[in-house]
Design a protein around this motif. Structure first.
Motif, PDB file in Angstrom:
ATOM      1  N   ARG A 154      47.120  39.443  47.748  1.00 14.85           N
ATOM      2  CA  ARG A 154      47.648  40.729  47.422  1.00 14.85           C
ATOM      3  C   ARG A 154      46.597  41.848  48.211  1.00 14.85           C
ATOM      4  O   ARG A 154      45.429  41.585  48.271  1.00 14.85           O
ATOM      5  CB  ARG A 154      47.562  41.279  45.992  1.00 14.85           C
ATOM      6  CG  ARG A 154      48.478  40.530  45.201  1.00 14.85           C
ATOM      7  CD  ARG A 154      48.404  40.899  43.789  1.00 14.85           C
ATOM      8  NE  ARG A 154      47.276  40.434  43.027  1.00 14.85           N
ATOM      9  CZ  ARG A 154      46.577  40.946  42.058  1.00 14.85           C
ATOM     10  NH1 ARG A 154      47.033  41.494  41.034  1.00 14.85           N
ATOM     11  NH2 ARG A 154      45.643  40.216  41.552  1.00 14.85           N
ATOM     12  N   THR A 156      44.389  45.118  49.062  1.00 20.99           N
ATOM     13  CA  THR A 156      43.633  46.059  48.394  1.00 20.99           C
ATOM     14  C   THR A 156      44.257  47.288  48.640  1.00 20.99           C
ATOM     15  O   THR A 156      44.047  48.348  47.881  1.00 20.99           O
ATOM     16  CB  THR A 156      42.276  45.783  48.624  1.00 20.99           C
ATOM     17  OG1 THR A 156      41.979  46.106  50.133  1.00 20.99           O
ATOM     18  CG2 THR A 156      41.858  44.447  48.151  1.00 20.99           C
ATOM     19  N   SER A 157      44.585  47.619  49.740  1.00 21.95           N
ATOM     20  CA  SER A 157      45.326  48.692  50.135  1.00 21.95           C
ATOM     21  C   SER A 157      46.722  48.578  51.020  1.00 21.95           C
ATOM     22  O   SER A 157      46.602  47.505  51.629  1.00 21.95           O
ATOM     23  CB  SER A 157      44.342  49.742  50.757  1.00 21.95           C
ATOM     24  OG  SER A 157      43.851  49.164  51.914  1.00 21.95           O
ATOM     25  N   ARG A 214      47.654  56.549  44.446  1.00 23.61           N
ATOM     26  CA  ARG A 214      47.298  55.758  43.386  1.00 23.61           C
ATOM     27  C   ARG A 214      48.099  56.495  42.125  1.00 23.61           C
ATOM     28  O   ARG A 214      48.532  55.571  41.029  1.00 23.61           O
ATOM     29  CB  ARG A 214      45.931  56.269  42.906  1.00 23.61           C
ATOM     30  CG  ARG A 214      45.254  55.669  41.766  1.00 23.61           C
ATOM     31  CD  ARG A 214      43.556  55.965  41.809  1.00 23.61           C
ATOM     32  NE  ARG A 214      43.215  55.535  40.696  1.00 23.61           N
ATOM     33  CZ  ARG A 214      42.916  54.014  40.414  1.00 23.61           C
ATOM     34  NH1 ARG A 214      43.130  53.409  41.361  1.00 23.61           N
ATOM     35  NH2 ARG A 214      42.382  53.581  39.218  1.00 23.61           N
ATOM     36  N   ARG A 217      50.674  54.095  40.434  1.00 25.06           N
ATOM     37  CA  ARG A 217      50.092  52.804  39.618  1.00 25.06           C
ATOM     38  C   ARG A 217      50.329  53.054  38.063  1.00 25.06           C
ATOM     39  O   ARG A 217      50.349  52.245  37.243  1.00 25.06           O
ATOM     40  CB  ARG A 217      48.753  52.633  39.856  1.00 25.06           C
ATOM     41  CG  ARG A 217      48.390  52.054  41.354  1.00 25.06           C
ATOM     42  CD  ARG A 217      48.989  51.079  41.915  1.00 25.06           C
ATOM     43  NE  ARG A 217      48.706  49.851  41.276  1.00 25.06           N
ATOM     44  CZ  ARG A 217      47.455  49.042  41.314  1.00 25.06           C
ATOM     45  NH1 ARG A 217      46.810  49.601  42.709  1.00 25.06           N
ATOM     46  NH2 ARG A 217      47.107  48.090  40.632  1.00 25.06           N
ATOM     47  N   ARG A 221      56.288  49.167  37.002  1.00 25.48           N
ATOM     48  CA  ARG A 221      56.757  48.952  38.439  1.00 25.48           C
ATOM     49  C   ARG A 221      58.078  49.027  38.798  1.00 25.48           C
ATOM     50  O   ARG A 221      58.614  49.395  39.786  1.00 25.48           O
ATOM     51  CB  ARG A 221      56.439  47.213  38.675  1.00 25.48           C
ATOM     52  CG  ARG A 221      54.831  47.061  38.929  1.00 25.48           C
ATOM     53  CD  ARG A 221      54.558  45.558  38.897  1.00 25.48           C
ATOM     54  NE  ARG A 221      54.784  45.258  40.355  1.00 25.48           N
ATOM     55  CZ  ARG A 221      55.507  44.299  40.928  1.00 25.48           C
ATOM     56  NH1 ARG A 221      56.332  43.617  39.943  1.00 25.48           N
ATOM     57  NH2 ARG A 221      55.691  44.132  42.136  1.00 25.48           N
ATOM     58  N   TYR A 288      54.295  48.458  48.234  1.00 30.02           N
ATOM     59  CA  TYR A 288      53.952  48.656  46.903  1.00 30.02           C
ATOM     60  C   TYR A 288      54.349  47.396  46.267  1.00 30.02           C
ATOM     61  O   TYR A 288      53.384  46.944  45.156  1.00 30.02           O
ATOM     62  CB  TYR A 288      54.808  49.810  46.238  1.00 30.02           C
ATOM     63  CG  TYR A 288      54.730  50.222  44.878  1.00 30.02           C
ATOM     64  CD1 TYR A 288      53.829  51.118  44.074  1.00 30.02           C
ATOM     65  CD2 TYR A 288      55.363  49.428  43.852  1.00 30.02           C
ATOM     66  CE1 TYR A 288      53.652  51.242  42.960  1.00 30.02           C
ATOM     67  CE2 TYR A 288      55.650  49.912  42.490  1.00 30.02           C
ATOM     68  CZ  TYR A 288      54.495  50.650  42.030  1.00 30.02           C
ATOM     69  OH  TYR A 288      54.192  50.729  40.655  1.00 30.02           O
ATOM     70  N   GLN A 289      55.552  46.766  46.316  1.00 32.33           N
ATOM     71  CA  GLN A 289      55.495  45.514  45.851  1.00 32.33           C
ATOM     72  C   GLN A 289      54.353  44.386  46.006  1.00 32.33           C
ATOM     73  O   GLN A 289      54.137  43.722  45.093  1.00 32.33           O
ATOM     74  CB  GLN A 289      56.892  44.981  46.115  1.00 32.33           C
ATOM     75  CG  GLN A 289      57.374  43.628  45.465  1.00 32.33           C
ATOM     76  CD  GLN A 289      57.055  42.412  45.890  1.00 32.33           C
ATOM     77  OE1 GLN A 289      56.483  42.257  47.224  1.00 32.33           O
ATOM     78  NE2 GLN A 289      56.808  41.278  45.247  1.00 32.33           N
ATOM     79  N   ARG A 291      51.511  44.972  46.835  1.00 35.02           N
ATOM     80  CA  ARG A 291      50.212  45.390  46.284  1.00 35.02           C
ATOM     81  C   ARG A 291      50.043  45.473  44.644  1.00 35.02           C
ATOM     82  O   ARG A 291      49.069  44.853  43.928  1.00 35.02           O
ATOM     83  CB  ARG A 291      49.741  46.921  46.653  1.00 35.02           C
ATOM     84  CG  ARG A 291      48.353  47.259  46.074  1.00 35.02           C
ATOM     85  CD  ARG A 291      48.206  48.732  46.337  1.00 35.02           C
ATOM     86  NE  ARG A 291      49.102  49.816  45.506  1.00 35.02           N
ATOM     87  CZ  ARG A 291      49.157  51.071  45.703  1.00 35.02           C
ATOM     88  NH1 ARG A 291      48.279  51.685  46.458  1.00 35.02           N
ATOM     89  NH2 ARG A 291      49.773  51.566  44.996  1.00 35.02           N
ATOM     90  N   THR A 292      51.027  45.376  43.867  1.00 36.98           N
ATOM     91  CA  THR A 292      51.172  45.349  42.424  1.00 36.98           C
ATOM     92  C   THR A 292      51.656  44.151  41.704  1.00 36.98           C
ATOM     93  O   THR A 292      51.958  44.133  40.801  1.00 36.98           O
ATOM     94  CB  THR A 292      52.071  46.517  41.921  1.00 36.98           C
ATOM     95  OG1 THR A 292      53.396  46.264  42.460  1.00 36.98           O
ATOM     96  CG2 THR A 292      51.635  47.856  42.439  1.00 36.98           C
ATOM     97  N   ARG A 293      52.100  42.980  42.553  1.00 39.26           N
ATOM     98  CA  ARG A 293      52.771  42.007  42.159  1.00 39.26           C
ATOM     99  C   ARG A 293      51.667  41.296  41.347  1.00 39.26           C
ATOM    100  O   ARG A 293      50.337  41.347  41.527  1.00 39.26           O
ATOM    101  CB  ARG A 293      53.312  40.900  43.208  1.00 39.26           C
ATOM    102  CG  ARG A 293      52.091  40.352  43.990  1.00 39.26           C
ATOM    103  CD  ARG A 293      52.923  39.424  45.151  1.00 39.26           C
ATOM    104  NE  ARG A 293      51.668  38.896  46.012  1.00 39.26           N
ATOM    105  CZ  ARG A 293      51.124  37.954  45.957  1.00 39.26           C
ATOM    106  NH1 ARG A 293      51.130  37.380  44.676  1.00 39.26           N
ATOM    107  NH2 ARG A 293      50.327  37.464  46.567  1.00 39.26           N
ATOM    108  N   LYS A 294      52.071  40.340  40.404  1.00 36.19           N
ATOM    109  CA  LYS A 294      51.191  39.495  39.630  1.00 36.19           C
ATOM    110  C   LYS A 294      50.513  38.456  40.317  1.00 36.19           C
ATOM    111  O   LYS A 294      51.244  37.866  41.433  1.00 36.19           O
ATOM    112  CB  LYS A 294      51.774  39.175  38.176  1.00 36.19           C
ATOM    113  CG  LYS A 294      52.315  40.229  37.329  1.00 36.19           C
ATOM    114  CD  LYS A 294      52.968  39.485  36.211  1.00 36.19           C
ATOM    115  CE  LYS A 294      53.630  40.819  34.961  1.00 36.19           C
ATOM    116  NZ  LYS A 294      54.157  40.112  33.837  1.00 36.19           N
TER     117      LYS A 294
END
Length: 301
Positions: A154, A156-157, A214, A217, A221, A288-289, A291-294
């Motif tokens: 993933r 970080t930015s 930010r 977040r 999601r 976004y997907q 960066r934020t995925r599990k």
């Protein structure tokens, strides 16, 4: 070692390729029925898809052939790319699904709502999703890092330029409308129009920025991903096809756009602006997907 060797087989025999074949066969039969003079009277663009019926039949045949061929040659990157191209083609062909959503959610705008056309277009979009999922399943088999994901960590930015591309596209579209006058909009002036214009600004300015900065977040999601991918893909497909049609009309010596009481220059600004908006929104949603995925259950990345 045995479990590692068996995992690709499970992926190859998943239900997704089978579902894609069933869709291609069923939808292909429906397209043949339409092509032989049995299609209903479509309300929106004159037909349910933006391609002739026999072209849609050919698309179903090629889709089925691609899935079968990939099952026999599961490591063929060319066939995987073909399925991705076919999936994108079906999305483009069903581009008027974007108007179906707007007409269904905001009936006061005066956009014709065609239930049968909407069902046909959403069936085409479902096939596009199955073709894309099939391509993705085989694509993951080619990466020995992890059989569950692409093996990429993933980020970080994520870059912010896609969001600003979408914002520029939206504001350019608004500027084009301001130049010809907001009173010249073809939509009815009522509560539905007020809601539409409010959502227009939110989807064109707030949503792209929330996807890359930010504050986004703090939202669930799905609340950002669903409209991000849905609107992004819909706008890109609808206005991408529209721009190609405009160029084709000019090459044939026809007006770029049908006469709706607006100058032709307006469309040469508004349609590319919409396209920038859709592309930027789609890319921002993809970032976004990622960066934020599990974390992946297989490799932990």
């Amino acid at each position: 070692m045995a479990s590692i060797m068996e995992a690709p087989v499970r992926v190859a025999r998943s239900w997704v390729p089978t579902a894609a074949l069933v869709w291609a066969a069923a939808y292909g039969c429906l397209r043949v029925w339409f092509a032989t003079g049995n299609a209903p009277v479509w309300k929106l663009p004159g037909r349910d898809l933006l391609v002739p019926d026999w072209i849609a039949v050919a698309g179903c045949l090629v889709s089925a052939a691609g899935v079968i061929a990939l099952g026999r040659r599961p490591r063929s990157r060319a066939l995987i790319r073909l399925l991705w191209v076919l999936a994108a083609g079906w999305v483009a062909a069903a581009a008027f699904a974007l108007l179906d959503l707007v007409a269904g959610l905001l009936p006061g705008l005066g956009i014709p709502f065609d239930l049968l056309g909407m069902l046909s277009r959403f069936t085409a979009l479902g096939g596009a999703a199955l073709l894309g999922a099939t391509a993705l399943a085989y694509q993951r088999r080619l990466d020995p890092t992890c059989l569950r994901c692409t093996g990429r960590p993933r980020p970080t930015s994520i870059p912010t330029w896609p969001a600003w591309l979408a914002v520029v596209g939206c504001l350019t579209r608004l500027a084009a409308q301001a130049a010809v006058g907001f009173g010249s909009s073809p939509y009815d002036g009522n509560l539905s129009r007020i809601i539409f214009e409010g959502g227009f600004v939110l989807a064109g300015v707030a949503l792209p920025l929330l996807l890359v900065y930010r504050p986004g977040r703090f939202f669930p999601r799905w609340m950002l991903l669903l409209p991000g991918f849905g609107l992004g893909a819909g706008i890109t497909a609808y206005f991408g096809v529209g721009l190609l049609q405009m160029i084709g009309n000019v090459i044939q010596g026809k007006p770029a756009y049908d006469d709706v009481g607006l100058p032709e220059a307006f469309f040469w600004v508004a349609v590319p602006a919409y396209l920038l908006w859709g592309v930027g929104l789609t890319l921002a949603a993809y970032g976004y997907q990622r960066r934020t995925r599990k974390p992946c259950k297989g490799c932990g990345l």
